[in-house]
Motif scaffolding. Structure first.
Motif, PDB file in Angstrom:
ATOM      1  N   MET A  86     -68.535  30.665  97.149  1.00 59.61           N
ATOM      2  CA  MET A  86     -69.945  30.316  97.223  1.00 59.61           C
ATOM      3  C   MET A  86     -70.770  31.456  96.633  1.00 59.61           C
ATOM      4  O   MET A  86     -70.546  32.618  96.931  1.00 59.61           O
ATOM      5  CB  MET A  86     -70.352  30.057  98.675  1.00 59.61           C
ATOM      6  CG  MET A  86     -71.852  29.837  98.825  1.00 59.61           C
ATOM      7  SD  MET A  86     -72.408  29.746 100.525  1.00 59.61           S
ATOM      8  CE  MET A  86     -72.228  28.025 100.806  1.00 59.61           C
ATOM      9  N   LYS A  87     -71.729  31.102  95.790  1.00 61.46           N
ATOM     10  CA  LYS A  87     -72.613  32.099  95.195  1.00 61.46           C
ATOM     11  C   LYS A  87     -73.690  32.489  96.198  1.00 61.46           C
ATOM     12  O   LYS A  87     -74.105  31.679  97.026  1.00 61.46           O
ATOM     13  CB  LYS A  87     -73.292  31.528  93.953  1.00 61.46           C
ATOM     14  CG  LYS A  87     -72.351  31.247  92.816  1.00 61.46           C
ATOM     15  CD  LYS A  87     -73.104  30.705  91.620  1.00 61.46           C
ATOM     16  CE  LYS A  87     -72.134  30.447  90.498  1.00 61.46           C
ATOM     17  NZ  LYS A  87     -72.778  29.933  89.315  1.00 61.46           N
ATOM     18  N   ASN A  88     -74.166  33.733  96.064  1.00 64.48           N
ATOM     19  CA  ASN A  88     -75.294  34.110  96.910  1.00 64.48           C
ATOM     20  C   ASN A  88     -76.594  33.633  96.250  1.00 64.48           C
ATOM     21  O   ASN A  88     -76.596  33.209  95.092  1.00 64.48           O
ATOM     22  CB  ASN A  88     -75.290  35.620  97.200  1.00 64.48           C
ATOM     23  CG  ASN A  88     -75.615  36.471  95.989  1.00 64.48           C
ATOM     24  OD1 ASN A  88     -76.496  36.151  95.204  1.00 64.48           O
ATOM     25  ND2 ASN A  88     -74.894  37.567  95.831  1.00 64.48           N
ATOM     26  N   MET A  89     -77.676  33.700  96.980  1.00 66.70           N
ATOM     27  CA  MET A  89     -78.952  33.156  96.503  1.00 66.70           C
ATOM     28  C   MET A  89     -79.405  33.808  95.203  1.00 66.70           C
ATOM     29  O   MET A  89     -79.896  33.121  94.298  1.00 66.70           O
ATOM     30  CB  MET A  89     -80.034  33.307  97.580  1.00 66.70           C
ATOM     31  CG  MET A  89     -81.345  32.661  97.198  1.00 66.70           C
ATOM     32  SD  MET A  89     -81.200  30.907  96.741  1.00 66.70           S
ATOM     33  CE  MET A  89     -80.795  30.192  98.313  1.00 66.70           C
ATOM     34  N   ASN A  90     -79.239  35.116  95.053  1.00 67.02           N
ATOM     35  CA  ASN A  90     -79.653  35.785  93.810  1.00 67.02           C
ATOM     36  C   ASN A  90     -78.879  35.260  92.612  1.00 67.02           C
ATOM     37  O   ASN A  90     -79.449  35.079  91.534  1.00 67.02           O
ATOM     38  CB  ASN A  90     -79.481  37.302  93.928  1.00 67.02           C
ATOM     39  CG  ASN A  90     -80.528  37.927  94.823  1.00 67.02           C
ATOM     40  OD1 ASN A  90     -81.625  37.402  94.977  1.00 67.02           O
ATOM     41  ND2 ASN A  90     -80.180  39.039  95.454  1.00 67.02           N
ATOM     42  N   GLU A  91     -77.603  34.991  92.795  1.00 66.05           N
ATOM     43  CA  GLU A  91     -76.786  34.451  91.707  1.00 66.05           C
ATOM     44  C   GLU A  91     -77.234  33.034  91.336  1.00 66.05           C
ATOM     45  O   GLU A  91     -77.285  32.686  90.158  1.00 66.05           O
ATOM     46  CB  GLU A  91     -75.302  34.435  92.107  1.00 66.05           C
ATOM     47  CG  GLU A  91     -74.686  35.812  92.214  1.00 66.05           C
ATOM     48  CD  GLU A  91     -73.274  35.773  92.788  1.00 66.05           C
ATOM     49  OE1 GLU A  91     -72.452  36.561  92.297  1.00 66.05           O
ATOM     50  OE2 GLU A  91     -73.009  34.962  93.698  1.00 66.05           O
ATOM     51  N   ILE A  92     -77.570  32.233  92.331  1.00 61.54           N
ATOM     52  CA  ILE A  92     -78.035  30.877  92.067  1.00 61.54           C
ATOM     53  C   ILE A  92     -79.353  30.908  91.305  1.00 61.54           C
ATOM     54  O   ILE A  92     -79.509  30.223  90.284  1.00 61.54           O
ATOM     55  CB  ILE A  92     -78.166  30.075  93.380  1.00 61.54           C
ATOM     56  CG1 ILE A  92     -76.776  29.831  93.981  1.00 61.54           C
ATOM     57  CG2 ILE A  92     -78.897  28.749  93.133  1.00 61.54           C
ATOM     58  CD1 ILE A  92     -76.804  29.247  95.382  1.00 61.54           C
ATOM     59  N   ILE A  93     -80.286  31.707  91.775  1.00 59.25           N
ATOM     60  CA  ILE A  93     -81.588  31.811  91.097  1.00 59.25           C
ATOM     61  C   ILE A  93     -81.398  32.298  89.665  1.00 59.25           C
ATOM     62  O   ILE A  93     -81.992  31.753  88.728  1.00 59.25           O
ATOM     63  CB  ILE A  93     -82.542  32.738  91.890  1.00 59.25           C
ATOM     64  CG1 ILE A  93     -82.944  32.059  93.207  1.00 59.25           C
ATOM     65  CG2 ILE A  93     -83.780  33.100  91.061  1.00 59.25           C
ATOM     66  CD1 ILE A  93     -83.683  32.964  94.180  1.00 59.25           C
ATOM     67  N   ASP A  94     -80.570  33.300  89.491  1.00 59.39           N
ATOM     68  CA  ASP A  94     -80.316  33.844  88.149  1.00 59.39           C
ATOM     69  C   ASP A  94     -79.680  32.788  87.242  1.00 59.39           C
ATOM     70  O   ASP A  94     -80.069  32.638  86.079  1.00 59.39           O
ATOM     71  CB  ASP A  94     -79.410  35.074  88.264  1.00 59.39           C
ATOM     72  CG  ASP A  94     -79.233  35.777  86.937  1.00 59.39           C
ATOM     73  OD1 ASP A  94     -80.258  36.111  86.299  1.00 59.39           O
ATOM     74  OD2 ASP A  94     -78.069  35.982  86.529  1.00 59.39           O
ATOM     75  N   THR A  95     -78.730  32.033  87.757  1.00 54.32           N
ATOM     76  CA  THR A  95     -78.055  31.000  86.970  1.00 54.32           C
ATOM     77  C   THR A  95     -79.045  29.901  86.559  1.00 54.32           C
ATOM     78  O   THR A  95     -79.060  29.473  85.399  1.00 54.32           O
ATOM     79  CB  THR A  95     -76.871  30.398  87.750  1.00 54.32           C
ATOM     80  OG1 THR A  95     -75.945  31.446  88.040  1.00 54.32           O
ATOM     81  CG2 THR A  95     -76.182  29.311  86.954  1.00 54.32           C
ATOM     82  N   VAL A  96     -79.863  29.438  87.494  1.00 51.33           N
ATOM     83  CA  VAL A  96     -80.856  28.404  87.177  1.00 51.33           C
ATOM     84  C   VAL A  96     -81.795  28.906  86.082  1.00 51.33           C
ATOM     85  O   VAL A  96     -82.077  28.200  85.107  1.00 51.33           O
ATOM     86  CB  VAL A  96     -81.638  27.968  88.435  1.00 51.33           C
ATOM     87  CG1 VAL A  96     -82.849  27.115  88.065  1.00 51.33           C
ATOM     88  CG2 VAL A  96     -80.731  27.217  89.400  1.00 51.33           C
ATOM     89  N   GLY A  97     -82.281  30.131  86.223  1.00 53.30           N
ATOM     90  CA  GLY A  97     -83.171  30.709  85.211  1.00 53.30           C
ATOM     91  C   GLY A  97     -82.518  30.788  83.843  1.00 53.30           C
ATOM     92  O   GLY A  97     -83.127  30.449  82.824  1.00 53.30           O
ATOM     93  N   LYS A  98     -81.253  31.207  83.807  1.00 56.84           N
ATOM     94  CA  LYS A  98     -80.527  31.297  82.537  1.00 56.84           C
ATOM     95  C   LYS A  98     -80.299  29.920  81.925  1.00 56.84           C
ATOM     96  O   LYS A  98     -80.396  29.749  80.707  1.00 56.84           O
ATOM     97  CB  LYS A  98     -79.200  32.022  82.734  1.00 56.84           C
ATOM     98  CG  LYS A  98     -79.368  33.523  82.921  1.00 56.84           C
ATOM     99  CD  LYS A  98     -78.050  34.210  83.178  1.00 56.84           C
ATOM    100  CE  LYS A  98     -78.269  35.707  83.369  1.00 56.84           C
ATOM    101  NZ  LYS A  98     -77.030  36.390  83.767  1.00 56.84           N
TER     102      LYS A  98
END
Length: 187
Positions: A1-13
């Motif tokens: 499971m990704k942490n929230m920062n990774e999810i936000i970063d992935t969505v932005g990318k």
């Protein structure tokens, strides 16, 4: 499971990656269509329709004569008007039917879709293609961590805002203060 920062970063990318693939000339042409229209009618279903309502509100703030299709105060569309059809799949039945009706009465049709080969794209006078994933997950759509049509709706929101910014700068010269004057005062 990704942490929230990774999810936000992935969505932005993901969104940035899609935005870099959007044909800016087609978005500029949409801005020109908006400027040349007698009146603008914005339509879309579900969450895409909500993005359309946000787009219509921003157009109103900028001084464009705009209506949201389906609202009780929306008048008949006519020649010289622009019907802006928003559909990730480009095959949403009601949106396509209304686009066809708009063409029948002499209005121009601008479509924004994730499927350049869709019935709506083929019907439109002008189409903007957003190379995003939709809820249909067609073979040509990119991979995404986002559910359903989130990637399309997010990209749609940003591209439509960019079209308004371009139209304001190129055709309206609308200041921030003038925009604020159009903002609701019944809050």
């Amino acid at each position: 499971m990704k942490n929230m920062n990774e999810i936000i970063d992935t969505v932005g990318k993901e969104i940035t990656g899609v935005l870099h693939q959007v044909d800016s000339e087609s978005v500029q042409r949409l801005a020109e269509e908006l400027n040349n229209a007698k009146r603008i009618f914005v339509d879309g279903e579900g969450r895409t329709g909500l993005m359309g309502k946000a787009f219509a509100m921003r157009l109103m703030h900028a001084g464009f004569p705009v209506y949201v299709v389906g609202e009780t105060i929306t008048p008949s569309i006519a020649a010289g008007d622009l019907y802006v059809a928003l559909s990730g799949s480009g095959s949403t039945g009601g949106t396509y039917t209304k686009a066809d009706k708009a063409r029948e009465v002499g209005a121009r049709v601008a479509a924004v879709t994730a499927n350049p080969e869709s019935p709506l794209s083929q019907l439109a006078d002008h189409a903007v293609y957003l190379p995003t994933a939709t809820k249909k997950r067609l073979a040509h759509e990119p991979d995404t961590i986002q559910p359903l049509g989130n990637q399309f709706d997010q990209t749609l929101h940003l591209v439509l805002d960019a079209s308004i910014i371009f139209a304001m700068e190129a055709f309206k010269s609308t200041s921030h203060e003038e925009l604020k004057q159009q903002h609701t005062n019944l809050e």
